[in-house]
Design an enzyme around this catalytic site. Structure first.
Site, PDB file in Angstrom:
ATOM      1  N   GLY A  53       0.818  -1.191   0.000  1.00  0.00           N
ATOM      2  CA  GLY A  53       0.000   0.000   0.000  1.00  0.00           C
ATOM      3  C   GLY A  53       0.854   1.244   0.000  1.00  0.00           C
ATOM      4  O   GLY A  53       1.996   1.218   0.453  1.00  0.00           O
ATOM      5  N   SER A  54       0.301   2.348  -0.504  1.00  0.00           N
ATOM      6  CA  SER A  54       1.011   3.622  -0.413  1.00  0.00           C
ATOM      7  C   SER A  54       0.845   4.170   0.997  1.00  0.00           C
ATOM      8  O   SER A  54       0.034   3.681   1.777  1.00  0.00           O
ATOM      9  CB  SER A  54       0.461   4.606  -1.449  1.00  0.00           C
ATOM     10  OG  SER A  54       0.782   4.163  -2.745  1.00  0.00           O
ATOM     11  N   GLY A  55       1.629   5.216   1.314  1.00  0.00           N
ATOM     12  CA  GLY A  55       1.558   5.794   2.653  1.00  0.00           C
ATOM     13  C   GLY A  55       2.746   5.444   3.523  1.00  0.00           C
ATOM     14  O   GLY A  55       2.812   5.871   4.674  1.00  0.00           O
ATOM     15  N   HIS A  56       3.682   4.631   2.985  1.00  0.00           N
ATOM     16  CA  HIS A  56       4.867   4.216   3.746  1.00  0.00           C
ATOM     17  C   HIS A  56       6.148   4.804   3.173  1.00  0.00           C
ATOM     18  O   HIS A  56       7.239   4.330   3.460  1.00  0.00           O
ATOM     19  CB  HIS A  56       4.997   2.696   3.748  1.00  0.00           C
ATOM     20  CG  HIS A  56       3.760   1.985   4.177  1.00  0.00           C
ATOM     21  ND1 HIS A  56       3.186   2.213   5.396  1.00  0.00           N
ATOM     22  CD2 HIS A  56       2.979   1.073   3.550  1.00  0.00           C
ATOM     23  CE1 HIS A  56       2.097   1.454   5.496  1.00  0.00           C
ATOM     24  NE2 HIS A  56       1.944   0.758   4.394  1.00  0.00           N
ATOM     25  N   LYS A 104       5.488  -7.987   2.355  1.00  0.00           N
ATOM     26  CA  LYS A 104       5.256  -7.772   3.784  1.00  0.00           C
ATOM     27  C   LYS A 104       4.059  -8.629   4.208  1.00  0.00           C
ATOM     28  O   LYS A 104       3.094  -8.764   3.472  1.00  0.00           O
ATOM     29  CB  LYS A 104       4.971  -6.294   4.074  1.00  0.00           C
ATOM     30  CG  LYS A 104       6.100  -5.378   3.585  1.00  0.00           C
ATOM     31  CD  LYS A 104       6.041  -3.990   4.204  1.00  0.00           C
ATOM     32  CE  LYS A 104       4.844  -3.170   3.827  1.00  0.00           C
ATOM     33  NZ  LYS A 104       4.693  -2.963   2.363  1.00  0.00           N
ATOM     34  N   ASP A 109      -1.525  -8.258   0.950  1.00  0.00           N
ATOM     35  CA  ASP A 109      -0.275  -8.349   0.185  1.00  0.00           C
ATOM     36  C   ASP A 109       0.040  -9.800  -0.167  1.00  0.00           C
ATOM     37  O   ASP A 109       0.436 -10.110  -1.289  1.00  0.00           O
ATOM     38  CB  ASP A 109       0.883  -7.746   0.986  1.00  0.00           C
ATOM     39  CG  ASP A 109       0.699  -6.254   1.214  1.00  0.00           C
ATOM     40  OD1 ASP A 109       1.359  -5.461   0.543  1.00  0.00           O
ATOM     41  OD2 ASP A 109      -0.141  -5.888   2.060  1.00  0.00           O
ATOM     42  N   HIS A 218      -0.118   1.064   9.604  1.00  0.00           N
ATOM     43  CA  HIS A 218      -1.322   1.395   8.850  1.00  0.00           C
ATOM     44  C   HIS A 218      -2.330   2.168   9.676  1.00  0.00           C
ATOM     45  O   HIS A 218      -3.521   2.111   9.417  1.00  0.00           O
ATOM     46  CB  HIS A 218      -1.987   0.125   8.310  1.00  0.00           C
ATOM     47  CG  HIS A 218      -1.117  -0.616   7.374  1.00  0.00           C
ATOM     48  ND1 HIS A 218      -0.255  -1.584   7.803  1.00  0.00           N
ATOM     49  CD2 HIS A 218      -0.936  -0.497   6.051  1.00  0.00           C
ATOM     50  CE1 HIS A 218       0.399  -2.063   6.755  1.00  0.00           C
ATOM     51  NE2 HIS A 218       0.022  -1.418   5.695  1.00  0.00           N
TER      52      HIS A 218
END
Lengths: 330, 202
Positions: A53-56, A104, A109, A218
Protein backbone atom coordinates in the site's frame (compact mmCIF):
# COMPACT_ATOMS: atom_id res chain seq x y z
CA UNK A 1 -7.42 17.84 8.77
CA UNK A 2 -5.51 19.99 6.26
CA UNK A 3 -3.48 18.11 3.66
CA UNK A 4 -1.14 19.15 0.85
CA UNK A 5 -3.25 17.46 -1.82
CA UNK A 6 -5.60 18.24 -4.66
CA UNK A 7 -8.27 15.60 -4.09
CA UNK A 8 -8.07 12.34 -2.15
CA UNK A 9 -8.78 10.25 -5.27
CA UNK A 10 -5.54 11.27 -7.00
CA UNK A 11 -2.95 11.31 -4.18
CA UNK A 12 -1.14 8.16 -5.37
CA UNK A 13 -1.13 9.19 -9.04
CA UNK A 14 -0.02 12.71 -8.14
CA UNK A 15 2.89 11.38 -6.07
CA UNK A 16 3.92 9.08 -8.91
CA UNK A 17 3.93 11.99 -11.36
CA UNK A 18 6.16 13.82 -8.90
CA UNK A 19 8.53 10.86 -8.65
CA UNK A 20 8.72 10.66 -12.42
CA UNK A 21 9.61 14.34 -12.67
CA UNK A 22 12.20 14.20 -9.87
CA UNK A 23 13.92 10.94 -10.81
CA UNK A 24 14.81 10.53 -14.47
CA UNK A 25 16.74 7.40 -13.48
CA UNK A 26 13.36 5.72 -12.90
CA UNK A 27 10.62 4.77 -15.32
CA UNK A 28 7.36 5.60 -13.58
CA UNK A 29 4.23 4.19 -15.21
CA UNK A 30 1.61 6.37 -13.54
CA UNK A 31 -1.38 4.68 -15.18
CA UNK A 32 -0.36 1.11 -14.33
CA UNK A 33 1.39 2.04 -11.09
CA UNK A 34 4.77 0.46 -11.59
CA UNK A 35 8.14 2.07 -10.80
CA UNK A 36 11.09 0.46 -12.60
CA UNK A 37 14.79 1.30 -12.67
CA UNK A 38 15.55 2.75 -16.08
CA UNK A 39 18.31 0.27 -16.97
CA UNK A 40 16.05 -2.77 -16.36
CA UNK A 41 16.20 -5.56 -17.21
CA UNK A 42 19.79 -5.67 -16.03
CA UNK A 43 21.58 -8.46 -17.90
CA UNK A 44 22.46 -11.59 -15.92
CA UNK A 45 20.96 -10.25 -12.72
CA UNK A 46 18.21 -11.62 -10.50
CA UNK A 47 15.51 -8.94 -10.21
CA UNK A 48 13.81 -7.79 -7.00
CA UNK A 49 10.19 -6.64 -7.02
CA UNK A 50 8.33 -5.36 -4.00
CA UNK A 51 5.22 -3.37 -3.38
CA UNK A 52 2.48 -2.64 -0.93
CA UNK A 53 0.00 0.00 0.00
CA UNK A 54 1.01 3.62 -0.41
CA UNK A 55 1.56 5.79 2.65
CA UNK A 56 4.87 4.22 3.75
CA UNK A 57 7.18 6.34 1.60
CA UNK A 58 10.05 6.15 0.83
CA UNK A 59 9.18 2.40 1.01
CA UNK A 60 8.99 0.88 -1.67
CA UNK A 61 9.29 3.22 -4.66
CA UNK A 62 12.09 5.20 -3.01
CA UNK A 63 14.16 2.02 -2.83
CA UNK A 64 14.18 1.30 -6.56
CA UNK A 65 17.63 1.59 -8.11
CA UNK A 66 21.05 -0.06 -8.36
CA UNK A 67 21.80 -2.15 -5.27
CA UNK A 68 18.20 -2.46 -4.10
CA UNK A 69 14.85 -3.02 -5.92
CA UNK A 70 14.38 -3.34 -9.68
CA UNK A 71 10.72 -2.42 -9.45
CA UNK A 72 8.04 -1.39 -6.97
CA UNK A 73 4.25 -1.58 -7.18
CA UNK A 74 2.39 1.02 -5.11
CA UNK A 75 -1.22 0.27 -4.20
CA UNK A 76 -3.85 2.66 -2.97
CA UNK A 77 -3.13 4.18 0.44
CA UNK A 78 -2.70 1.29 2.91
CA UNK A 79 -4.12 -1.16 0.33
CA UNK A 80 -1.99 -3.80 -1.34
CA UNK A 81 -1.39 -3.49 -5.07
CA UNK A 82 -3.31 -5.74 -7.48
CA UNK A 83 -1.70 -8.77 -9.19
CA UNK A 84 -1.62 -7.07 -12.62
CA UNK A 85 0.92 -4.57 -11.28
CA UNK A 86 3.37 -7.22 -10.05
CA UNK A 87 3.00 -9.26 -13.23
CA UNK A 88 3.77 -6.17 -15.31
CA UNK A 89 6.74 -5.29 -13.08
CA UNK A 90 8.14 -8.83 -13.20
CA UNK A 91 7.94 -8.88 -16.99
CA UNK A 92 9.71 -5.51 -17.18
CA UNK A 93 12.67 -6.45 -14.95
CA UNK A 94 13.26 -10.17 -15.56
CA UNK A 95 16.56 -10.75 -17.35
CA UNK A 96 15.86 -14.48 -17.52
CA UNK A 97 17.50 -15.15 -14.14
CA UNK A 98 14.31 -14.96 -12.14
CA UNK A 99 12.49 -12.52 -9.89
CA UNK A 100 12.29 -12.33 -6.10
CA UNK A 101 9.07 -10.88 -4.66
CA UNK A 102 9.61 -9.16 -1.30
CA UNK A 103 6.23 -9.29 0.46
CA UNK A 104 5.26 -7.77 3.78
CA UNK A 105 3.10 -10.12 5.82
CA UNK A 106 -0.40 -8.70 5.52
CA UNK A 107 -3.30 -10.80 4.26
CA UNK A 108 -3.92 -8.55 1.26
CA UNK A 109 -0.28 -8.35 0.19
CA UNK A 110 0.18 -12.10 0.58
CA UNK A 111 -2.91 -12.95 -1.50
CA UNK A 112 -2.19 -10.48 -4.30
CA UNK A 113 1.50 -11.41 -4.60
CA UNK A 114 0.56 -15.10 -4.53
CA UNK A 115 -1.85 -14.60 -7.43
CA UNK A 116 0.77 -12.49 -9.24
CA UNK A 117 3.45 -15.18 -8.81
CA UNK A 118 1.17 -17.77 -10.41
CA UNK A 119 0.33 -15.46 -13.32
CA UNK A 120 3.99 -14.45 -13.88
CA UNK A 121 5.07 -18.09 -13.86
CA UNK A 122 2.40 -18.78 -16.50
CA UNK A 123 4.21 -16.17 -18.59
CA UNK A 124 7.53 -17.96 -18.13
CA UNK A 125 9.08 -15.85 -15.36
CA UNK A 126 10.73 -17.79 -12.54
CA UNK A 127 9.44 -16.31 -9.28
CA UNK A 128 10.49 -16.82 -5.66
CA UNK A 129 8.85 -14.99 -2.77
CA UNK A 130 10.06 -14.00 0.67
CA UNK A 131 7.63 -12.96 3.40
CA UNK A 132 8.79 -10.27 5.85
CA UNK A 133 7.29 -10.66 9.34
CA UNK A 134 9.34 -8.84 11.95
CA UNK A 135 6.87 -7.06 14.25
CA UNK A 136 7.03 -8.59 17.74
CA UNK A 137 3.90 -6.72 18.87
CA UNK A 138 1.80 -9.32 17.06
CA UNK A 139 1.64 -12.82 18.42
CA UNK A 140 2.78 -15.24 15.74
CA UNK A 141 0.50 -18.23 15.58
CA UNK A 142 -1.15 -20.37 12.96
CA UNK A 143 -4.48 -19.07 14.31
CA UNK A 144 -3.69 -15.45 13.42
CA UNK A 145 -2.46 -13.53 10.40
CA UNK A 146 1.02 -13.73 12.00
CA UNK A 147 3.57 -11.01 12.69
CA UNK A 148 3.37 -7.89 10.50
CA UNK A 149 6.08 -6.86 8.07
CA UNK A 150 7.54 -3.47 9.04
CA UNK A 151 11.06 -2.01 9.34
CA UNK A 152 12.92 -5.21 8.45
CA UNK A 153 11.63 -4.77 4.89
CA UNK A 154 14.34 -2.14 4.38
CA UNK A 155 17.05 -4.57 5.53
CA UNK A 156 15.72 -7.33 3.27
CA UNK A 157 15.48 -5.09 0.20
CA UNK A 158 18.96 -3.61 0.76
CA UNK A 159 20.80 -6.86 1.52
CA UNK A 160 19.04 -9.05 -1.06
CA UNK A 161 19.35 -6.19 -3.55
CA UNK A 162 23.12 -6.07 -3.03
CA UNK A 163 23.33 -9.85 -3.41
CA UNK A 164 21.45 -9.66 -6.70
CA UNK A 165 23.64 -6.80 -7.88
CA UNK A 166 26.71 -9.00 -7.26
CA UNK A 167 25.23 -11.57 -9.62
CA UNK A 168 24.21 -14.21 -7.08
CA UNK A 169 21.63 -16.75 -8.36
CA UNK A 170 17.95 -16.62 -7.34
CA UNK A 171 18.21 -19.41 -4.73
CA UNK A 172 21.09 -17.61 -3.00
CA UNK A 173 19.38 -14.20 -3.08
CA UNK A 174 16.22 -15.79 -1.70
CA UNK A 175 18.16 -17.61 1.05
CA UNK A 176 19.88 -14.38 2.12
CA UNK A 177 16.53 -12.57 2.18
CA UNK A 178 15.14 -15.32 4.42
CA UNK A 179 18.18 -15.09 6.68
CA UNK A 180 17.57 -11.35 7.11
CA UNK A 181 13.89 -11.97 7.94
CA UNK A 182 14.81 -14.64 10.49
CA UNK A 183 17.44 -12.33 12.03
CA UNK A 184 15.24 -9.22 12.31
CA UNK A 185 12.60 -8.03 14.76
CA UNK A 186 10.81 -4.70 15.24
CA UNK A 187 8.62 -2.83 17.70
CA UNK A 188 6.71 0.42 17.08
CA UNK A 189 4.96 3.08 19.13
CA UNK A 190 2.53 5.83 18.14
CA UNK A 191 2.19 9.24 19.73
CA UNK A 192 -0.66 10.10 17.38
CA UNK A 193 -2.92 8.28 14.94
CA UNK A 194 -2.58 9.03 11.23
CA UNK A 195 -5.07 10.46 8.76
CA UNK A 196 -5.75 8.73 5.45
CA UNK A 197 -6.67 11.09 2.61
CA UNK A 198 -9.86 9.10 1.92
CA UNK A 199 -11.16 9.40 5.49
CA UNK A 200 -9.80 12.84 6.27
CA UNK A 201 -9.83 12.34 10.03
CA UNK A 202 -7.55 10.33 12.38
CA UNK A 203 -7.92 6.55 12.12
CA UNK A 204 -8.23 6.19 15.87
CA UNK A 205 -8.63 8.45 18.85
CA UNK A 206 -5.46 8.89 20.93
CA UNK A 207 -5.92 11.45 23.71
CA UNK A 208 -3.13 13.87 24.60
CA UNK A 209 -1.04 12.36 27.37
CA UNK A 210 -1.28 8.78 26.07
CA UNK A 211 0.64 6.61 23.62
CA UNK A 212 0.00 3.33 21.80
CA UNK A 213 2.53 0.55 22.22
CA UNK A 214 2.97 -2.07 19.52
CA UNK A 215 1.51 -0.27 16.53
CA UNK A 216 1.89 -1.31 12.92
CA UNK A 217 2.30 1.00 9.96
CA UNK A 218 -1.32 1.40 8.85
CA UNK A 219 -2.79 3.63 11.49
CA UNK A 220 -4.22 0.61 13.23
CA UNK A 221 -4.19 0.90 17.00
CA UNK A 222 -1.58 -1.06 18.94
CA UNK A 223 -1.97 -3.74 21.53
CA UNK A 224 -1.81 -1.52 24.55
CA UNK A 225 -2.36 2.10 25.54
CA UNK A 226 -0.44 3.78 28.34
CA UNK A 227 0.18 7.17 29.86
CA UNK A 228 2.80 9.03 27.81
CA UNK A 229 6.36 7.85 28.46
CA UNK A 230 9.74 9.55 28.05
CA UNK A 231 12.11 8.71 25.21
CA UNK A 232 14.21 6.77 27.73
CA UNK A 233 11.24 4.70 28.91
CA UNK A 234 10.04 4.01 25.36
CA UNK A 235 13.54 2.85 24.34
CA UNK A 236 13.71 0.48 27.32
CA UNK A 237 10.30 -0.97 26.46
CA UNK A 238 10.81 -1.24 22.70
CA UNK A 239 14.35 -2.62 22.69
CA UNK A 240 13.54 -5.18 25.38
CA UNK A 241 10.45 -6.27 23.44
CA UNK A 242 12.65 -6.88 20.39
CA UNK A 243 15.45 -8.58 22.34
CA UNK A 244 12.92 -10.90 23.99
CA UNK A 245 12.43 -12.52 20.55
CA UNK A 246 15.85 -12.03 18.98
CA UNK A 247 18.67 -12.71 21.47
CA UNK A 248 21.44 -11.61 19.09
CA UNK A 249 24.79 -13.39 19.43
CA UNK A 250 26.18 -11.30 16.57
CA UNK A 251 26.39 -7.52 16.06
CA UNK A 252 23.17 -5.85 14.94
CA UNK A 253 22.06 -3.36 12.34
CA UNK A 254 19.86 -0.79 14.06
CA UNK A 255 17.04 1.05 12.31
CA UNK A 256 15.51 3.86 14.34
CA UNK A 257 12.60 4.67 12.08
CA UNK A 258 10.26 7.64 12.20
CA UNK A 259 6.57 7.05 11.43
CA UNK A 260 6.28 10.27 9.43
CA UNK A 261 5.55 13.16 11.78
CA UNK A 262 8.28 12.86 14.38
CA UNK A 263 11.18 15.31 13.89
CA UNK A 264 14.71 14.00 13.36
CA UNK A 265 15.71 15.96 16.45
CA UNK A 266 13.50 13.64 18.52
CA UNK A 267 14.52 10.54 16.54
CA UNK A 268 18.22 11.15 17.21
CA UNK A 269 17.51 11.71 20.89
CA UNK A 270 15.61 8.42 20.88
CA UNK A 271 18.50 6.74 19.04
CA UNK A 272 20.81 7.76 21.92
CA UNK A 273 18.48 5.95 24.32
CA UNK A 274 18.26 2.90 22.06
CA UNK A 275 22.05 2.68 21.98
CA UNK A 276 22.17 3.05 25.76
CA UNK A 277 19.82 0.08 26.22
CA UNK A 278 21.74 -2.04 23.70
CA UNK A 279 25.01 -1.22 25.51
CA UNK A 280 23.45 -2.14 28.85
CA UNK A 281 22.21 -5.45 27.41
CA UNK A 282 25.62 -6.22 25.90
CA UNK A 283 24.45 -6.14 22.28
CA UNK A 284 27.13 -5.00 19.82
CA UNK A 285 26.01 -2.47 17.20
CA UNK A 286 27.46 -2.85 13.70
CA UNK A 287 25.64 -0.03 11.85
CA UNK A 288 22.86 2.44 12.65
CA UNK A 289 20.34 4.13 10.38
CA UNK A 290 18.11 6.93 11.68
CA UNK A 291 15.32 8.52 9.66
CA UNK A 292 11.86 8.20 8.13
CA UNK A 293 12.05 5.05 5.99
CA UNK A 294 8.97 2.91 6.66
CA UNK A 295 6.36 5.46 7.51
CA UNK A 296 2.65 5.56 8.33
CA UNK A 297 1.48 8.77 6.64
CA UNK A 298 1.47 11.56 9.23
CA UNK A 299 1.67 9.36 12.32
CA UNK A 300 3.92 10.61 15.11
CA UNK A 301 6.03 7.91 16.68
CA UNK A 302 8.84 5.55 15.84
CA UNK A 303 9.91 1.96 15.54
CA UNK A 304 13.09 0.10 16.34
CA UNK A 305 14.31 -2.72 14.13
CA UNK A 306 17.31 -4.88 14.94
CA UNK A 307 18.90 -7.29 12.48
CA UNK A 308 21.75 -9.51 13.62
CA UNK A 309 24.37 -9.81 10.93
CA UNK A 310 27.29 -12.08 10.10
CA UNK A 311 30.19 -10.90 7.94
CA UNK A 312 28.41 -11.52 4.67
CA UNK A 313 25.19 -9.70 5.60
CA UNK A 314 27.24 -6.75 6.86
CA UNK A 315 29.28 -6.64 3.66
CA UNK A 316 26.07 -6.64 1.61
CA UNK A 317 24.57 -3.92 3.83
CA UNK A 318 27.67 -1.76 3.20
CA UNK A 319 27.61 -2.37 -0.57
CA UNK A 320 26.81 0.66 -2.76
CA UNK A 321 23.18 1.66 -3.22
CA UNK A 322 21.69 4.37 -5.42
CA UNK A 323 18.03 5.01 -4.78
CA UNK A 324 15.90 8.03 -3.98
CA UNK A 325 15.52 6.94 -0.37
CA UNK A 326 18.86 5.29 0.41
CA UNK A 327 22.15 6.17 -1.23
CA UNK A 328 25.77 5.51 -0.34
CA UNK A 329 29.09 4.05 -1.38
CA UNK A 330 29.69 5.08 -4.93
CA UNK B 1 -37.93 -20.87 -4.81
CA UNK B 2 -37.32 -24.02 -6.82
CA UNK B 3 -39.11 -22.56 -9.86
CA UNK B 4 -36.97 -19.45 -10.02
CA UNK B 5 -34.77 -19.39 -13.12
CA UNK B 6 -31.89 -16.92 -13.25
CA UNK B 7 -30.26 -15.76 -16.49
CA UNK B 8 -27.22 -13.62 -17.28
CA UNK B 9 -29.29 -10.41 -17.12
CA UNK B 10 -30.31 -11.31 -13.55
CA UNK B 11 -26.65 -11.59 -12.51
CA UNK B 12 -25.81 -8.26 -14.16
CA UNK B 13 -28.72 -6.73 -12.23
CA UNK B 14 -27.38 -8.31 -9.02
CA UNK B 15 -23.92 -6.84 -9.54
CA UNK B 16 -25.43 -3.44 -10.39
CA UNK B 17 -27.59 -3.51 -7.25
CA UNK B 18 -24.57 -4.59 -5.20
CA UNK B 19 -22.58 -1.64 -6.55
CA UNK B 20 -25.44 0.70 -5.62
CA UNK B 21 -25.87 -0.60 -2.07
CA UNK B 22 -22.09 -0.56 -1.49
CA UNK B 23 -22.01 2.99 -2.81
CA UNK B 24 -24.71 3.99 -0.32
CA UNK B 25 -23.03 2.18 2.57
CA UNK B 26 -19.40 3.01 1.71
CA UNK B 27 -18.95 5.52 4.49
CA UNK B 28 -20.37 3.09 7.05
CA UNK B 29 -18.02 0.31 5.85
CA UNK B 30 -15.04 2.65 6.15
CA UNK B 31 -16.25 3.77 9.57
CA UNK B 32 -16.42 0.13 10.73
CA UNK B 33 -12.93 -0.41 9.30
CA UNK B 34 -11.44 2.46 11.32
CA UNK B 35 -11.27 1.10 14.88
CA UNK B 36 -10.13 -2.40 13.87
CA UNK B 37 -8.69 -1.99 10.38
CA UNK B 38 -7.25 0.74 8.24
CA UNK B 39 -10.26 2.80 7.23
CA UNK B 40 -10.46 1.93 3.57
CA UNK B 41 -12.94 -0.93 3.13
CA UNK B 42 -15.80 1.23 1.85
CA UNK B 43 -13.73 3.04 -0.73
CA UNK B 44 -12.02 -0.16 -1.94
CA UNK B 45 -15.34 -1.99 -2.42
CA UNK B 46 -16.87 1.08 -4.05
CA UNK B 47 -14.00 1.28 -6.55
CA UNK B 48 -14.17 -2.46 -7.27
CA UNK B 49 -17.90 -2.77 -7.86
CA UNK B 50 -18.00 0.41 -9.93
CA UNK B 51 -15.34 -1.19 -12.16
CA UNK B 52 -17.42 -4.40 -12.31
CA UNK B 53 -20.53 -2.54 -13.48
CA UNK B 54 -18.55 -0.63 -16.11
CA UNK B 55 -17.03 -3.88 -17.40
CA UNK B 56 -20.37 -5.74 -17.51
CA UNK B 57 -22.07 -2.85 -19.30
CA UNK B 58 -19.28 -2.57 -21.86
CA UNK B 59 -19.35 -6.29 -22.64
CA UNK B 60 -22.47 -8.04 -21.31
CA UNK B 61 -21.57 -11.73 -20.81
CA UNK B 62 -23.84 -14.36 -22.33
CA UNK B 63 -24.22 -16.68 -19.33
CA UNK B 64 -24.55 -16.45 -15.54
CA UNK B 65 -21.17 -18.19 -15.22
CA UNK B 66 -19.41 -15.76 -17.55
CA UNK B 67 -21.00 -12.84 -15.69
CA UNK B 68 -19.68 -13.85 -12.28
CA UNK B 69 -16.27 -14.85 -13.67
CA UNK B 70 -15.91 -11.44 -15.34
CA UNK B 71 -17.06 -9.69 -12.15
CA UNK B 72 -14.61 -11.69 -10.03
CA UNK B 73 -11.70 -10.98 -12.36
CA UNK B 74 -12.50 -7.29 -12.31
CA UNK B 75 -12.53 -7.23 -8.51
CA UNK B 76 -9.14 -8.95 -8.38
CA UNK B 77 -7.62 -6.46 -10.81
CA UNK B 78 -9.11 -3.33 -9.29
CA UNK B 79 -9.58 -3.64 -5.52
CA UNK B 80 -6.28 -4.73 -4.00
CA UNK B 81 -6.03 -5.46 -0.29
CA UNK B 82 -7.44 -8.76 0.94
CA UNK B 83 -10.95 -7.90 -0.24
CA UNK B 84 -10.01 -7.98 -3.94
CA UNK B 85 -8.70 -11.56 -4.07
CA UNK B 86 -11.30 -12.85 -1.57
CA UNK B 87 -14.43 -11.35 -3.16
CA UNK B 88 -12.95 -11.97 -6.60
CA UNK B 89 -12.42 -15.64 -5.78
CA UNK B 90 -15.94 -15.95 -4.33
CA UNK B 91 -17.56 -14.76 -7.57
CA UNK B 92 -15.13 -16.45 -9.97
CA UNK B 93 -15.50 -19.83 -8.29
CA UNK B 94 -19.29 -19.54 -8.21
CA UNK B 95 -19.22 -18.58 -11.89
CA UNK B 96 -17.06 -21.58 -12.72
CA UNK B 97 -19.51 -23.87 -10.91
CA UNK B 98 -22.30 -22.65 -13.24
CA UNK B 99 -20.39 -23.84 -16.30
CA UNK B 100 -21.83 -22.83 -19.67
CA UNK B 101 -25.48 -23.01 -18.59
CA UNK B 102 -27.62 -20.18 -20.05
CA UNK B 103 -29.73 -20.16 -16.89
CA UNK B 104 -29.32 -21.47 -13.36
CA UNK B 105 -31.85 -22.41 -10.71
CA UNK B 106 -31.89 -20.91 -7.22
CA UNK B 107 -30.48 -24.21 -5.96
CA UNK B 108 -27.64 -24.05 -8.49
CA UNK B 109 -26.95 -20.49 -7.36
CA UNK B 110 -26.77 -21.67 -3.76
CA UNK B 111 -24.43 -24.54 -4.67
CA UNK B 112 -22.23 -22.26 -6.76
CA UNK B 113 -21.91 -19.68 -4.00
CA UNK B 114 -21.19 -22.48 -1.52
CA UNK B 115 -18.27 -23.57 -3.73
CA UNK B 116 -17.15 -19.93 -3.82
CA UNK B 117 -17.26 -19.67 -0.05
CA UNK B 118 -15.21 -22.86 0.30
CA UNK B 119 -12.59 -21.28 -1.97
CA UNK B 120 -12.60 -18.10 0.12
CA UNK B 121 -12.12 -20.10 3.33
CA UNK B 122 -9.21 -21.97 1.75
CA UNK B 123 -7.55 -18.85 0.33
CA UNK B 124 -7.88 -16.91 3.58
CA UNK B 125 -7.13 -19.90 5.78
CA UNK B 126 -10.11 -18.99 7.93
CA UNK B 127 -13.26 -20.52 9.35
CA UNK B 128 -16.59 -19.18 10.66
CA UNK B 129 -16.07 -17.56 14.06
CA UNK B 130 -12.79 -15.87 13.07
CA UNK B 131 -14.60 -12.51 12.63
CA UNK B 132 -14.38 -12.41 8.83
CA UNK B 133 -16.68 -12.25 5.81
CA UNK B 134 -17.34 -15.98 6.30
CA UNK B 135 -19.46 -15.15 9.34
CA UNK B 136 -22.01 -13.50 7.04
CA UNK B 137 -21.50 -15.65 3.94
CA UNK B 138 -21.94 -19.07 5.56
CA UNK B 139 -25.31 -18.40 7.27
CA UNK B 140 -26.47 -16.46 4.19
CA UNK B 141 -25.84 -19.41 1.91
CA UNK B 142 -27.51 -21.85 4.30
CA UNK B 143 -30.62 -19.69 4.40
CA UNK B 144 -30.61 -19.34 0.62
CA UNK B 145 -32.19 -22.82 0.57
CA UNK B 146 -35.30 -21.14 2.03
CA UNK B 147 -35.51 -17.81 0.21
CA UNK B 148 -33.52 -14.78 -0.93
CA UNK B 149 -35.06 -12.71 1.86
CA UNK B 150 -34.09 -15.34 4.44
CA UNK B 151 -30.52 -15.26 3.11
CA UNK B 152 -30.36 -11.46 3.41
CA UNK B 153 -31.68 -11.64 6.98
CA UNK B 154 -29.36 -14.48 8.00
CA UNK B 155 -26.24 -12.82 6.62
CA UNK B 156 -27.15 -9.52 8.27
CA UNK B 157 -27.59 -11.40 11.55
CA UNK B 158 -24.25 -13.11 10.94
CA UNK B 159 -22.52 -9.76 10.43
CA UNK B 160 -24.00 -8.42 13.67
CA UNK B 161 -22.85 -11.57 15.46
CA UNK B 162 -19.21 -10.67 14.73
CA UNK B 163 -19.34 -7.84 17.30
CA UNK B 164 -18.35 -9.93 20.34
CA UNK B 165 -15.89 -12.09 18.37
CA UNK B 166 -12.11 -12.04 18.75
CA UNK B 167 -10.56 -11.49 15.32
CA UNK B 168 -8.23 -14.29 14.27
CA UNK B 169 -7.61 -13.31 10.64
CA UNK B 170 -6.89 -10.13 8.74
CA UNK B 171 -5.79 -6.80 10.04
CA UNK B 172 -8.19 -6.77 12.98
CA UNK B 173 -6.35 -9.80 14.40
CA UNK B 174 -3.37 -7.56 15.24
CA UNK B 175 -5.52 -5.96 17.94
CA UNK B 176 -6.01 -9.21 19.84
CA UNK B 177 -8.59 -8.71 22.61
CA UNK B 178 -9.18 -5.14 21.49
CA UNK B 179 -10.91 -6.39 18.35
CA UNK B 180 -13.83 -7.49 20.53
CA UNK B 181 -16.84 -5.16 20.51
CA UNK B 182 -16.57 -4.07 16.87
CA UNK B 183 -18.56 -5.32 13.88
CA UNK B 184 -16.41 -6.81 11.13
CA UNK B 185 -16.42 -4.66 7.99
CA UNK B 186 -15.90 -7.67 5.68
CA UNK B 187 -18.87 -9.53 7.16
CA UNK B 188 -20.89 -6.34 6.77
CA UNK B 189 -20.08 -5.95 3.07
CA UNK B 190 -20.83 -9.65 2.54
CA UNK B 191 -24.30 -9.11 4.03
CA UNK B 192 -24.77 -6.23 1.57
CA UNK B 193 -24.25 -8.65 -1.34
CA UNK B 194 -27.12 -10.78 -0.04
CA UNK B 195 -29.25 -7.68 0.51
CA UNK B 196 -28.67 -6.74 -3.15
CA UNK B 197 -29.53 -10.28 -4.22
CA UNK B 198 -32.85 -10.18 -2.32
CA UNK B 199 -33.59 -6.78 -3.83
CA UNK B 200 -33.17 -7.91 -7.47
CA UNK B 201 -35.05 -11.18 -6.85
CA UNK B 202 -38.23 -9.34 -5.86
Amino acid sequence: MKMLINVAETVVADALRGMAAAHPELVVDVENRVIVRRDAPVADKVALVSGGGSGHEPLHGGFVGPGMLDAACPGEVFTSPVPDQMVRAAAAVDSGHGVLFVVKNYTGDVLNFQMAAELAEDEGVQVASVLVDDDVAVVDSTFTAGRRGTGATLFVEKIAGAAAEEGMPLERVEALARQVVASSRSFGVALSACTTPAKGSPTFDLPAGELELGVGIHGEPGRERRAMMTSREIADFAVDAVLAELDPRLPVLVLVNGMGATPLLELYGFQAEVRRVLDERGVAVARTLVGNYVTSLDMAGCSVTLCQVDGELLRLWDAPVQTAGLRWGR
Amino acid sequence: MSETVLDAAFFVRWMTAAAAVIDREADRLTELDSPIGDADHGRNMQRGFAAVVTALEAEPPATPGATLIAAGRKLISSVGGASGPLYGTLLRRAGKAFGEAPQVSAEELRAGLAAGVDAVAQLGGSAPGDKTMLDALVPGIEALATSFDAAAAASEKGALATVPMLARKGRASYLGERSIGHQDPGATSSALLFAALAEVAK
